[in-house]
Design a protein around this motif. Structure first.
Motif, PDB file in Angstrom:
ATOM      1  N   UNK A  14      -2.722  10.300 -15.459  1.00 20.51           N
ATOM      2  CA  UNK A  14      -2.843   8.828 -15.525  1.00 20.51           C
ATOM      3  C   UNK A  14      -1.669   7.958 -14.534  1.00 20.51           C
ATOM      4  N   UNK A  15      -0.426   8.307 -14.965  1.00 22.78           N
ATOM      5  CA  UNK A  15       0.776   7.809 -14.278  1.00 22.78           C
ATOM      6  C   UNK A  15       0.735   8.076 -12.977  1.00 22.78           C
ATOM      7  N   UNK A  16       0.321   9.479 -12.491  1.00 24.46           N
ATOM      8  CA  UNK A  16       0.408   9.698 -11.063  1.00 24.46           C
ATOM      9  C   UNK A  16      -0.699   9.019 -10.267  1.00 24.46           C
ATOM     10  N   UNK A  17      -1.830   8.807 -11.042  1.00 21.60           N
ATOM     11  CA  UNK A  17      -2.960   8.351 -10.244  1.00 21.60           C
ATOM     12  C   UNK A  17      -2.495   6.756 -10.240  1.00 21.60           C
ATOM     13  N   UNK A  18      -1.943   6.226 -11.143  1.00 18.38           N
ATOM     14  CA  UNK A  18      -1.510   4.892 -10.938  1.00 18.38           C
ATOM     15  C   UNK A  18      -0.397   4.593  -9.785  1.00 18.38           C
ATOM     16  N   UNK A  19       0.492   5.455  -9.656  1.00 19.68           N
ATOM     17  CA  UNK A  19       1.542   5.441  -8.588  1.00 19.68           C
ATOM     18  C   UNK A  19       0.791   5.588  -7.354  1.00 19.68           C
ATOM     19  N   UNK A  20      -0.380   6.337  -7.194  1.00 22.61           N
ATOM     20  CA  UNK A  20      -0.928   6.710  -6.066  1.00 22.61           C
ATOM     21  C   UNK A  20      -1.590   5.359  -5.442  1.00 22.61           C
ATOM     22  N   UNK A  21      -2.242   4.670  -6.539  1.00 22.33           N
ATOM     23  CA  UNK A  21      -2.955   3.546  -6.195  1.00 22.33           C
ATOM     24  C   UNK A  21      -1.956   2.380  -5.890  1.00 22.33           C
ATOM     25  N   UNK A  22      -0.651   2.195  -6.550  1.00 16.40           N
ATOM     26  CA  UNK A  22       0.279   1.071  -6.235  1.00 16.40           C
ATOM     27  C   UNK A  22       0.737   1.582  -4.822  1.00 16.40           C
ATOM     28  N   UNK A  23       0.920   2.627  -4.312  1.00 16.42           N
ATOM     29  CA  UNK A  23       1.338   2.996  -3.076  1.00 16.42           C
ATOM     30  C   UNK A  23       0.421   2.582  -2.028  1.00 16.42           C
ATOM     31  N   UNK A  24      -0.882   2.877  -2.247  1.00 21.75           N
ATOM     32  CA  UNK A  24      -1.903   2.446  -1.629  1.00 21.75           C
ATOM     33  C   UNK A  24      -2.211   0.982  -1.097  1.00 21.75           C
ATOM     34  N   UNK A  25      -1.947   0.142  -2.412  1.00 23.30           N
ATOM     35  CA  UNK A  25      -1.687  -1.150  -2.440  1.00 23.30           C
ATOM     36  C   UNK A  25      -0.617  -1.799  -1.749  1.00 23.30           C
ATOM     37  N   UNK A  26       0.487  -0.921  -1.662  1.00 21.67           N
ATOM     38  CA  UNK A  26       1.733  -1.584  -0.805  1.00 21.67           C
ATOM     39  C   UNK A  26       1.576  -1.211   0.608  1.00 21.67           C
ATOM     40  N   UNK A  27       0.780  -0.322   0.862  1.00 23.01           N
ATOM     41  CA  UNK A  27       0.480   0.216   2.274  1.00 23.01           C
ATOM     42  C   UNK A  27      -0.609  -0.782   2.813  1.00 23.01           C
ATOM     43  N   UNK A  28      -1.386  -1.183   2.015  1.00 22.67           N
ATOM     44  CA  UNK A  28      -2.410  -2.233   2.767  1.00 22.67           C
ATOM     45  C   UNK A  28      -1.805  -3.404   2.958  1.00 22.67           C
ATOM     46  N   UNK A  29      -1.004  -3.783   2.004  1.00 20.17           N
ATOM     47  CA  UNK A  29      -0.132  -5.240   2.051  1.00 20.17           C
ATOM     48  C   UNK A  29       0.737  -5.267   3.140  1.00 20.17           C
ATOM     49  N   UNK A  30       1.304  -3.880   3.367  1.00 25.22           N
ATOM     50  CA  UNK A  30       2.325  -4.059   4.490  1.00 25.22           C
ATOM     51  C   UNK A  30       1.556  -3.901   6.024  1.00 25.22           C
ATOM     52  N   UNK A  31       0.681  -3.144   5.928  1.00 28.91           N
ATOM     53  CA  UNK A  31      -0.330  -3.273   7.222  1.00 28.91           C
ATOM     54  C   UNK A  31      -0.681  -5.038   7.458  1.00 28.91           C
ATOM     55  N   UNK A  32      -1.185  -5.451   6.254  1.00 33.77           N
ATOM     56  CA  UNK A  32      -1.587  -7.066   6.280  1.00 33.77           C
ATOM     57  C   UNK A  32      -0.510  -7.710   7.073  1.00 33.77           C
ATOM     58  N   UNK A  33       0.737  -7.528   6.572  1.00 37.12           N
ATOM     59  CA  UNK A  33       2.063  -8.313   6.901  1.00 37.12           C
ATOM     60  C   UNK A  33       2.012  -8.003   8.398  1.00 37.12           C
ATOM     61  N   UNK A  34       2.039  -6.572   8.882  1.00 38.24           N
ATOM     62  CA  UNK A  34       2.414  -6.383  10.243  1.00 38.24           C
ATOM     63  C   UNK A  34       1.351  -7.045  11.054  1.00 38.24           C
ATOM     64  N   UNK A  35       0.020  -7.013  10.611  1.00 32.52           N
ATOM     65  CA  UNK A  35      -1.033  -7.745  11.244  1.00 32.52           C
ATOM     66  C   UNK A  35      -0.621  -9.345  11.525  1.00 32.52           C
ATOM     67  N   UNK A  36      -0.416  -9.802  10.636  1.00 30.22           N
ATOM     68  CA  UNK A  36      -0.122 -11.208  10.677  1.00 30.22           C
ATOM     69  C   UNK A  36       1.118 -11.493  11.522  1.00 30.22           C
ATOM     70  N   UNK A  37       2.023 -10.689  11.347  1.00 28.49           N
ATOM     71  CA  UNK A  37       3.571 -10.991  12.338  1.00 28.49           C
ATOM     72  C   UNK A  37       2.969 -10.571  13.719  1.00 28.49           C
ATOM     73  N   UNK A  38       2.044  -9.713  14.175  1.00 30.69           N
ATOM     74  CA  UNK A  38       1.556  -9.595  15.341  1.00 30.69           C
ATOM     75  C   UNK A  38       0.876 -10.515  15.943  1.00 30.69           C
ATOM     76  N   UNK A  39      -0.129 -11.188  14.791  1.00 34.85           N
ATOM     77  CA  UNK A  39      -0.925 -12.383  15.577  1.00 34.85           C
ATOM     78  C   UNK A  39       0.138 -13.518  15.620  1.00 34.85           C
ATOM     79  N   UNK A  40       0.980 -13.986  14.937  1.00 36.94           N
ATOM     80  CA  UNK A  40       1.850 -14.922  14.937  1.00 36.94           C
ATOM     81  C   UNK A  40       2.734 -14.799  16.208  1.00 36.94           C
ATOM     82  N   UNK A  41       3.257 -13.408  16.666  1.00 35.55           N
ATOM     83  CA  UNK A  41       3.913 -13.079  17.763  1.00 35.55           C
ATOM     84  C   UNK A  41       2.974 -13.427  19.060  1.00 35.55           C
ATOM     85  N   UNK A  42       1.410 -13.319  18.945  1.00 34.55           N
ATOM     86  CA  UNK A  42       0.823 -13.452  20.169  1.00 34.55           C
ATOM     87  C   UNK A  42       0.662 -14.956  20.233  1.00 34.55           C
TER      88      UNK A  42
END
Length: 154
Positions: A124-152
């Protein structure tokens, strides 16, 4: 390939046909050399103006279509990110419920088998860490997208 004519081919054919037809009419018309040259120059200018107009229209339509495509891609990307966020939130909630259930099960099984309970907790803990990592990656991608849009935009 389809039997329909491509618009581009049609326009090019029309332009070439018009030039050839106009040239033939000028060459066979009973005019003096000076009049013929003036007529040819006028027709050449008219053809140049039409070509320039068509070019400008094509550039405008191309820009409009590119802008529309970019908006569509951005909208679809935003919708996908929203769906992933909702899914991640749902998975977090399910993981919390699963974790609580695992703790309860572990307590019940405490007397029966400490090894099984520890294994379930670890999974369960391993699965929770995997989910948290996935959420962090999605949030990071969203921040990169927003930064790219702001730059454009700037």
């Amino acid at each position: 390939m389809s039997d329909k004519m491509n618009t581009k081919d049609f326009l090019i054919g029309s332009l070439i046909g018009g030039i050839v037809g106009a040239s033939a009419a000028f060459l066979f018309a009973p005019k003096s050399g000076r009049e013929l040259r003036q007529d040819i120059n006028e027709q050449a200018r008219a053809a140049k103006d039409k070509t320039s107009d068509w070019t400008n229209q094509a550039v405008e339509k191309g820009s409009t279509m590119a802008s529309t495509a970019a908006r569509s891609v951005t909208d679809q990307s935003t919708q996908l990110i929203d769906k992933v966020k909702k899914l991640a939130l749902s998975v977090r909630k399910d993981m919390q419920t699963l974790s609580e259930s695992a703790d309860y099960l572990a307590d019940d099984l405490n007397g029966i088998s400490e090894d099984i309970a520890a294994s379930v907790r670890q999974e369960v803990e391993d699965l929770q860490r995997s989910v948290e990592q996935l959420v962090k990656e999605v949030e990071q991608k969203e921040q990169e997208k927003k930064a790219k849009q702001d730059g454009q935009q700037h």
